[in-house]
Design a protein around this motif. Structure first.
Motif: not given
Length: 127
Positions: A8-32
């Motif tokens: 469970l800890g490993s899965v949480i770390v992997i998800i966190g790294v994925y979110i950070f690397v892909n910058k999913l924490y930024y707001p969406s862009l007004p561009i499709e």
């Protein structure tokens, strides 16, 4: 039980790294069809302080850094780019920067995307 906690800890770390690397924490862009990561990468790869990120009909979208000092740094970057294409800066009113050239007017509209980045929308005929 330790095995389940480790998995469970490993899965949480992997998800966190994925979110950070892909910058999913930024707001969406007004561009499709453009992700935050792609927009930021274009700015980082650019030789200038402002980068074209998309063409949307009659408009070109740019991204520039506000450098944690507010939108005035972004305004200067926009002014330098537009003035280098022969336009003369006239005024700033709200989120719009107004330029003139040969009895034509141009408005560059800014939008604070995050505290570090500003999006700019300009008609494509300014070049």
């Amino acid at each position: 039980m330790k095995k389940v906690g480790f998995i469970l800890g490993s899965v949480i770390v992997i998800i966190g790294v994925y979110i950070f690397v892909n910058k999913l924490y930024y707001p969406s862009l007004p561009i499709e069809n453009l992700s935050a990561k792609e927009a930021i990468d274009k700015l980082n790869e650019s030789d200038s302080k402002i980068a074209e990120i998309a063409v949307d009909g009659d408009f070109i979208w740019y991204i520039t850094s506000s450098a944690n000092k507010g939108i005035s740094i972004a305004d200067e970057n926009i002014k330098q780019m537009v003035v280098s294409n022969g336009w003369e800066f006239k005024d700033k009113n709200g989120a719009g920067l107004f330029f003139e050239k040969d009895d034509k007017s141009l408005i560059a509209t800014t939008q604070m995307w995050t505290k570090n980045y500003v999006l700019v929308k300009i008609t494509s005929n300014f070049k």
